[in-house]
Design a protein around this motif. Structure first.
Motif, PDB file in Angstrom:
ATOM      1  N   VAL A 101       9.090 -18.121  11.445  1.00  0.00           N
ATOM      2  CA  VAL A 101       9.294 -16.795  10.857  1.00  0.00           C
ATOM      3  C   VAL A 101       8.086 -16.434   9.990  1.00  0.00           C
ATOM      4  O   VAL A 101       7.396 -17.319   9.484  1.00  0.00           O
ATOM      5  N   VAL A 102       7.854 -15.131   9.837  1.00  0.00           N
ATOM      6  CA  VAL A 102       6.738 -14.658   9.012  1.00  0.00           C
ATOM      7  C   VAL A 102       7.214 -13.517   8.117  1.00  0.00           C
ATOM      8  O   VAL A 102       8.232 -12.890   8.407  1.00  0.00           O
ATOM      9  N   PRO A 103       6.447 -13.244   7.050  1.00  0.00           N
ATOM     10  CA  PRO A 103       6.818 -12.084   6.230  1.00  0.00           C
ATOM     11  C   PRO A 103       6.650 -10.826   7.066  1.00  0.00           C
ATOM     12  O   PRO A 103       5.766 -10.775   7.924  1.00  0.00           O
ATOM     13  N   ARG A 129      13.025  -9.238   0.187  1.00  0.00           N
ATOM     14  CA  ARG A 129      11.788  -8.466   0.240  1.00  0.00           C
ATOM     15  C   ARG A 129      11.404  -7.939  -1.140  1.00  0.00           C
ATOM     16  O   ARG A 129      10.249  -7.860  -1.497  1.00  0.00           O
ATOM     17  N   GLU A 130      12.435  -7.570  -1.929  1.00  0.00           N
ATOM     18  CA  GLU A 130      12.172  -7.034  -3.266  1.00  0.00           C
ATOM     19  C   GLU A 130      11.980  -8.135  -4.299  1.00  0.00           C
ATOM     20  O   GLU A 130      11.833  -7.857  -5.481  1.00  0.00           O
ATOM     21  N   ALA A 146      20.512  -9.471   2.701  1.00  0.00           N
ATOM     22  CA  ALA A 146      19.751 -10.601   2.168  1.00  0.00           C
ATOM     23  C   ALA A 146      18.269 -10.389   2.431  1.00  0.00           C
ATOM     24  O   ALA A 146      17.415 -10.669   1.582  1.00  0.00           O
ATOM     25  N   TYR A 147      17.972  -9.831   3.601  1.00  0.00           N
ATOM     26  CA  TYR A 147      16.587  -9.568   3.982  1.00  0.00           C
ATOM     27  C   TYR A 147      15.927  -8.578   3.016  1.00  0.00           C
ATOM     28  O   TYR A 147      14.839  -8.806   2.510  1.00  0.00           O
ATOM     29  N   VAL A 148      16.637  -7.476   2.723  1.00  0.00           N
ATOM     30  CA  VAL A 148      16.054  -6.467   1.841  1.00  0.00           C
ATOM     31  C   VAL A 148      15.902  -6.996   0.421  1.00  0.00           C
ATOM     32  O   VAL A 148      14.875  -6.784  -0.224  1.00  0.00           O
ATOM     33  N   SER A 149      16.903  -7.732  -0.062  1.00  0.00           N
ATOM     34  CA  SER A 149      16.772  -8.173  -1.456  1.00  0.00           C
ATOM     35  C   SER A 149      15.750  -9.306  -1.570  1.00  0.00           C
ATOM     36  O   SER A 149      15.095  -9.437  -2.596  1.00  0.00           O
ATOM     37  N   SER A 207      13.536 -12.951   3.451  1.00  0.00           N
ATOM     38  CA  SER A 207      13.022 -11.663   3.941  1.00  0.00           C
ATOM     39  C   SER A 207      12.103 -11.852   5.137  1.00  0.00           C
ATOM     40  O   SER A 207      11.519 -10.888   5.614  1.00  0.00           O
ATOM     41  N   TYR A 208      11.938 -13.085   5.624  1.00  0.00           N
ATOM     42  CA  TYR A 208      11.036 -13.302   6.746  1.00  0.00           C
ATOM     43  C   TYR A 208      11.739 -12.998   8.065  1.00  0.00           C
ATOM     44  O   TYR A 208      12.958 -13.126   8.166  1.00  0.00           O
TER      45      TYR A 208
END
Ligand code: ARG
Length: 498
Positions: A491-493, A345-346, A340-343, A354-355
């Motif tokens: 949380v942050v990017p 991010r994209e 979930a984090y990687v998608s 993605s944070y």
């Protein structure tokens, strides 16, 4: 505090500078300040435990019944367990090449992106993040809850409410551990992997002693009554493969792996054969004390084995199966968060996914999202049957990934390949995956497959406005929500490192 100020707060301390492996810079007398990216915290042992510990869940202790039922006899049953192991190994070898060639987290997602572009990758993450990962977590924690509650209801099956609440509580604990620290999650994984290997060694050891004492009658005429039906063999494979599921786990977290070029293939080459050998030997052990017809009526094969062989210590079997399911759920949650984090991010999922946590360096929003969905799947009546229909989508994506390997041999000759497998391996994978996708549909076309197809279609409908065209109002709507969630979860990017 908005996005930028949250980030500035971290940057200020570090006076900035270039970063490698997540450490930004170090002022005198100060602890090194790490860049807000996921850290490289996973070593070889943790990597092996992530593979082994996710693969070994409840399947080997429960599925033998179904594999035997559909294969019809002891001989073909053992052959199918072996073949499933070989298949997992072939698949994982393809992933070893892909993972060392494209060292991005997200596994299949990253490879589909590179091989076929964003649309298939998006559809993969849509299906896996929304349905398959959380429902897998739901199924495993439900097995956990069943094992945990049975001792308290000696004369009846535990009430559904109790198991569902227990399963949700397990999801809560696992999500908390994974949000708190990557190291803690890795330790949990290592400890529970050791526990499940212990019980497997106990079962196999007991089996060897029984074999040596001459309990081999169930292995004579092992092929009598073998199933002839193409469809039934396919079903036996599906049940066996569920027990092996999890072989691609490490590829989801390549970016967090120390020295991925060495550790990824090594963890695969050690982990998967280890699990395969354990599985076949455990099945042999079961047949030393149970005839096929006894095995077929046993609700939990491993527990029946324990009752017969390990008395008065038979209680250790359900206890360790409990540990095994918990560890598998932990590994599953660990990797689900990364996808979930990687998608996110994209830009294929909402950005907040993605944070990462400012203090703990974990992809907390993605992990919590997966946990919430899992609880959502635990609540309704019985979703497992519906989920079974989705596994054909999983095999579709596995086949597509193997195909991407073949395609990239021609389109991306420039990429460095520290591991290069013979091209027949992905070729065989593609064919097997086609069979696994088509066989159940042709054998027994059911309306549920249409639900899955419409779910994929719904994903497509969302893709064009929100991902491809990035409509303005979508972003406007999300901005305040993202900000509030950011403040709530701190949380942050992720920062960009070279
Ligand atoms: N193989 C595991 C079992 O036998 C289940 C793994 C679930 N898969 C996953 N990717 N989490 O219980």
């Amino acid at each position: 505090m908005d996005n930028d100020s949250l980030k500035k707060a971290t940057k200020k301390e570090s006076e900035n500078g270039s970063s490698s492996h997540g450490v930004v810079s170090q002022a005198k007398d100060q602890k090194p300040v790490k860049a807000t990216v996921l850290q490289k915290d996973v070593g070889l042992l943790s990597g092996i435990c992530l593979i082994v510990g996710t693969m070994i869940g409840s399947g080997i202790f429960i599925s033998p019944t179904s594999v035997l039922l559909y294969s019809g006899a002891v001989g073909p049953c053992l052959l199918i367990w072996t073949a499933c192991g070989v298949l997992a190994m072939l698949g994982a070898l393809c992933y070893a090449e892909l993972g060392t060639m494209i060292t991005k987290s997200g596994g299949t997602y990253a490879y589909l992106m590179e091989g076929f572009g964003p649309l298939p990758a998006y559809l993969f993450s849509w299906t896996i993040v929304m349905v398959l990962k959380p429902s897998n977590l739901a199924i495993i924690t439900m097995s956990f809850a069943k094992y945990a509650s049975t001792p308290f209801y000696p004369d009846c099956t535990p009430p559904v409410v109790v198991t569902k609440c227990l399963a949700s509580a397990a999801v809560f604990v696992i999500v908390s551990v994974n949000c708190l620290s990557v190291k803690l999650a890795s330790y949990v994984q290592i400890i529970f992997t050791a526990a499940k290997l212990f019980i497997i060694v106990v079962i196999v050891g007991a089996g060897i002693v029984l074999l040596a004492q001459g309990n081999t009658q169930n292995f004579s005429n092992a092929f009598d009554g073998a199933s002839q039906s193409f469809g039934a063999i396919g079903l036996a494979f599906f049940h066996g493969l569920w027990a092996y599921d999890g072989w691609a786990q490490l590829n989801y977290i390549t970016e967090e792996l120390k020295d991925p070029h060495r550790n990824l293939p090594l963890a695969i080459i050690i982990g998967i054969p280890l699990v395969s050998v354990c599985y076949v030997l455990v099945n042999v052990a079961y047949f030393t004390v149970m005839t096929p017809s006894e095995l077929l009526v046993s609700p939990a094969v491993a527990v029946t084995f324990g009752d017969r062989v390990l008395y008065p210590l038979s209680w250790i079997v359900p206890l360790f199966v409990l540990f095994s399911t918990f560890g598998s759920a932990n590994g599953s949650c660990f990797t689900a968060g990364r996808l979930a984090y990687v998608s996110g991010r994209e830009g294929h999922m909402v950005k907040i996914l993605s944070y990462i946590s400012l203090k703990r360096y974990t992809p907390a929003p993605a992990i919590i999202f997966n946990g919430l969905l899992a609880i959502f799947y635990i609540m309704p009546a019985d979703i497992t049957t519906l989920i079974n229909y989705f596994s054909f989508a999983q095999w579709g994506f596995n086949g597509l990934t193997a195909l991407s390997l073949i395609v990239m041999r021609f389109t991306r000759k420039d990429l460095h390949r520290p591991v290069k497998v013979p091209i027949v391996i992905p070729g065989v994978m593609v064919l097997v995956c086609c069979y696994l996708v088509l066989a159940p549909i042709i054998d027994n076309p059911e309306v549920e497959y249409l639900y899955c197809a419409s779910f994929l279609l719904a994903g497509l409908l969302l893709y064009f406005p929100f991902v491809h065209m990035k409509v303005k109002w979508g972003r406007k709507l999300m901005r305040p929500i993202t900000l509030h969630l950011q403040l709530l979860m701190e949380v942050v990017p992720p920062e960009k490192t070279e």
